[in-house]
Design a protein around this motif. Structure first.
Motif, PDB file in Angstrom:
ATOM      1  N   SER A   1      -6.706   1.621  -9.092  1.00  0.00           N
ATOM      2  CA  SER A   1      -7.125   2.081  -7.766  1.00  0.00           C
ATOM      3  C   SER A   1      -6.120   2.962  -7.040  1.00  0.00           C
ATOM      4  CB  SER A   1      -7.438   0.873  -6.864  1.00  0.00           C
ATOM      5  OG  SER A   1      -7.734   1.302  -5.550  1.00  0.00           O
TER       6      SER A   1
ATOM      7  N   PRO B   1      -6.752   4.122  -3.616  1.00  0.00           N
ATOM      8  CA  PRO B   1      -7.785   3.630  -2.695  1.00  0.00           C
ATOM      9  C   PRO B   1      -8.798   4.671  -2.231  1.00  0.00           C
ATOM     10  CG  PRO B   1      -5.694   2.643  -2.148  1.00  0.00           C
ATOM     11  CD  PRO B   1      -5.408   3.662  -3.225  1.00  0.00           C
TER      12      PRO B   1
ATOM     13  N   VAL C   1     -12.491  -2.141  -5.527  1.00  0.00           N
ATOM     14  CA  VAL C   1     -11.335  -3.002  -5.305  1.00  0.00           C
ATOM     15  C   VAL C   1     -11.679  -4.341  -4.651  1.00  0.00           C
ATOM     16  CG1 VAL C   1      -9.046  -3.125  -4.241  1.00  0.00           C
ATOM     17  CG2 VAL C   1      -9.880  -0.966  -5.133  1.00  0.00           C
TER      18      VAL C   1
ATOM     19  N   ARG D   1     -12.004   3.002  -3.869  1.00  0.00           N
ATOM     20  CA  ARG D   1     -12.145   1.944  -2.866  1.00  0.00           C
ATOM     21  C   ARG D   1     -13.276   0.967  -3.188  1.00  0.00           C
ATOM     22  NH1 ARG D   1     -12.197   5.142   1.230  1.00  0.00           N
ATOM     23  NH2 ARG D   1     -10.052   4.821   1.937  1.00  0.00           N
TER      24      ARG D   1
ATOM     25  N   LEU E   1      -7.565  -4.051   0.786  1.00  0.00           N
ATOM     26  CA  LEU E   1      -8.944  -3.838   0.364  1.00  0.00           C
ATOM     27  C   LEU E   1      -9.469  -5.013  -0.452  1.00  0.00           C
ATOM     28  CD1 LEU E   1      -8.720  -0.077  -0.653  1.00  0.00           C
ATOM     29  CD2 LEU E   1     -10.198  -0.996   1.143  1.00  0.00           C
TER      30      LEU E   1
ATOM     31  N   GLN F   1       0.825   2.016  -1.146  1.00  0.00           N
ATOM     32  CA  GLN F   1      -0.476   2.046  -1.805  1.00  0.00           C
ATOM     33  C   GLN F   1      -0.842   0.667  -2.364  1.00  0.00           C
ATOM     34  OE1 GLN F   1      -2.741   5.357  -3.848  1.00  0.00           O
ATOM     35  NE2 GLN F   1      -1.136   4.873  -5.299  1.00  0.00           N
TER      36      GLN F   1
ATOM     37  N   GLN G   1      -2.041  -1.281   0.513  1.00  0.00           N
ATOM     38  CA  GLN G   1      -3.373  -0.769   0.836  1.00  0.00           C
ATOM     39  C   GLN G   1      -4.412  -1.375  -0.114  1.00  0.00           C
ATOM     40  OE1 GLN G   1      -3.383   3.516   0.916  1.00  0.00           O
ATOM     41  NE2 GLN G   1      -5.513   3.674   1.576  1.00  0.00           N
ATOM     42  N   ASN G   2      -4.082  -1.453  -1.397  1.00  0.00           N
ATOM     43  CA  ASN G   2      -4.978  -2.080  -2.368  1.00  0.00           C
ATOM     44  C   ASN G   2      -5.151  -3.567  -2.100  1.00  0.00           C
ATOM     45  OD1 ASN G   2      -6.016  -0.071  -4.168  1.00  0.00           O
ATOM     46  ND2 ASN G   2      -3.984   0.144  -5.079  1.00  0.00           N
TER      47      ASN G   2
ATOM     48  N   GLU H   1      -7.686  -2.123   6.196  1.00  0.00           N
ATOM     49  CA  GLU H   1      -7.043  -1.352   5.142  1.00  0.00           C
ATOM     50  C   GLU H   1      -5.668  -0.840   5.535  1.00  0.00           C
ATOM     51  OE1 GLU H   1      -7.920   2.598   2.372  1.00  0.00           O
ATOM     52  OE2 GLU H   1      -9.596   1.558   3.324  1.00  0.00           O
TER      53      GLU H   1
END
Length: 346
Positions: A130, A132, A139, A136, A329, A322, A325-326, A335
């Motif tokens: 991913s 994102p 995930v 997205r 999600l 990142q 961020q993953n 996010e």
């Protein structure tokens, strides 16, 4: 809301430390455990004094991190994540691999570029890769996430709109990227030794960098066809940041105006990807310490080439930011939680 317990395996590497730094400001997460083979038993603040009085937890072993946490970030060299990922998966915990072990879908590519094999094929089939902004929808609810490479993130965010629209001839694509020295990790090497890299600028691993098959994999999925690229990375004498400059031929139905409209539509509503105004050029200075990616578009009217410049912080949007961020999600969190970092001006 109950705090999510997060742990970092390999917490004293540059990417591992960056995860810790960012998670300490996350409203929904408690950093519960950190591990390091090299410094086990020491307080992490002994290795990184900037954490003094802020986070002084002792570094433990990997098993203790898995046992005590809901989310585990594995910041490890390639070849070391499979067994940890399996243990997390079987325990119903989220594992986010910062290394390369789950990035490539074809084992043959991993064998060619990393010299290893996939020992747990079932686990590889369950892994979700991913970036994102591009993946997205895959995930949410995932238990095993492959966090992309830093060069790959810069390149693929920069090219996604035109690849998806078929606006360029991929056979003409040349990718020229430059990274700060933190991209090489904390381990010592001659080319990142201060006297060697200071006031120097040089390409390395020319047309043979391990991120090449990952770039081709993502761009191929976007375009719906096999993509082969020329990718040349360079080492910049700065601590952090990536600038990727991509050169390609536009197809006849596309010009600068239509391409700009593609980017505006593709990234409409995205918090962390910013298309710069016409005439501006992306600059790594403007994204340092943040989770943002800046993209600028340029055309060469004489040659019919589109030039895309994409820049990000290799340690944040290219790695730890990142990954968080993953995580957000996957767990259904906001996010941008823990990632609202405004880049400094200098």
């Amino acid at each position: 809301m109950k705090q999510i317990k997060a742990g970092v395996i390999g917490a004293t590497g540059y990417a591992g430390l960056e995860i810790v730094r960012l998670l300490l400001s996350h409203p929904d997460v408690e950093v519960s455990a950190v591990s390091s083979v090299s410094f086990e038993g020491q307080a992490i603040s002994e290795i990184y004094p900037q954490l003094t009085g802020l986070f002084e937890q002792k570094l433990t072993d990997d098993a203790a991190v898995v046992d005590s946490c809901d989310v585990v970030f594995g910041s490890l060299p390639h070849g070391l994540s499979e067994k940890i990922a399996r243990r997390c998966y079987d325990a119903g915990k989220l594992f986010i691999d910062m290394g390369a072990d789950f990035r490539l879908k074809k084992e043959s590519d991993y064998q060619t570029w990393y010299g290893g094999n996939y020992e747990d094929m079932e686990l590889h089939r369950k892994a979700v890769y991913s970036i994102p902004e591009l993946h997205r929808s895959l995930v949410k609810g995932a238990k095993l996430i492959a966090n992309p490479g830093c060069y790959v993130t810069s390149v693929c965010l920069g090219l996604a709109p035109v690849m998806k629209a078929g606006a360029i001839d991929p056979d003409t694509l040349v990718i020229d990227s430059k990274s700060g020295v933190t991209g090489a990790g904390r381990g010592l090497a001659l080319n990142t030794h201060y006297p060697e890299c200071n006031e120097a600028f040089s390409p390395y691993k020319i047309a043979s960098h391990r991120h090449t098959p990952e770039i081709e994999q993502v761009l191929g999925e976007l375009s719906g066809e096999q993509v082969t690229v020329t990718f040349v990375p360079h080492l910049l004498p700065v601590n952090r940041g990536i600038v990727s400059t991509m050169y390609m031929k536009l197809r006849l139905d596309f010009d600068e105006e239509t391409v700009r409209a593609l980017y505006e539509s593709f990234y409409s509503g995205e918090q962390f990807v910013k298309l710069l105004p016409k005439g501006a050029a992306a600059n790594l200075k403007n994204v340092k310490y943040s989770n943002y990616c800046h993209i600028s578009l340029h055309t060469d009217a004489r040659t019919g080439r589109l030039i895309v410049v994409s820049t990000l912080d290799n340690m944040v949007k290219g790695a730890a930011g990142q990954a968080i961020q993953n995580m957000n999600l996957a767990l259904g969190l906001e996010e941008s939680a823990g990632l609202d970092l405004v880049p400094p001006a200098f």
